[in-house]
Design a protein around this motif. Structure first.
Motif: not given
Length: 129
Positions: A99-100, A104-105, A94-95
């Protein structure tokens, strides 16, 4: 005769699939939550549920087959234990996605900030290009 090959990536995907499938059931998630507080026997785990001991045992078997819990023998007691390593694998999976998405944000925030700076600069200096 075909020989079975064990691809580590496929094996890990199978483990994740079994774990997430096991956790799709609300009763099993509650059992995991209870085991996060400490080891417990089937009787102790079944106490808060309005289901049979046999139903709880079946849920525990699914969790065990998914690698999320283990059982041991302590004299007459057979406590269930939450497997921290299995939860660590789920968290790591999940991490990676979290993180991806955060990256992006962050890139989007930087782009918007630079556009805002450019806009402000053009407003302060209207004749410049």
């Amino acid at each position: 005769m075909e020989t079975a090959t064990t691809d580590p990536e496929t094996a890990e995907e199978d483990r994740l699939n079994r774990a997430f499938a096991a956790l799709s059931d609300p009763v099993r998630r509650r059992l995991v939550a209870r085991l996060a507080e400490g080891d417990a026997t089937v009787n102790e785990l079944a106490e808060p549920f309005a289901v049979t001991l046999q139903a709880v045992s079946k849920h525990l078997k699914v969790l065990e087959e998914a690698g999320l819990i283990t059982r041991s023998r302590d004299a007459q007691r057979r406590p269930c234990h939450l497997d921290a390593a299995a939860l660590g694998r789920l968290t790591a999976w999940l991490d990676g996605y979290r993180q991806a998405v955060e990256e992006r944000y962050e890139r989007l925030d930087a782009l918007l900030a630079s556009e805002e700076d450019r806009h402000d600069h053009h407003q302060d200096h209207p004749g410049e290009r």
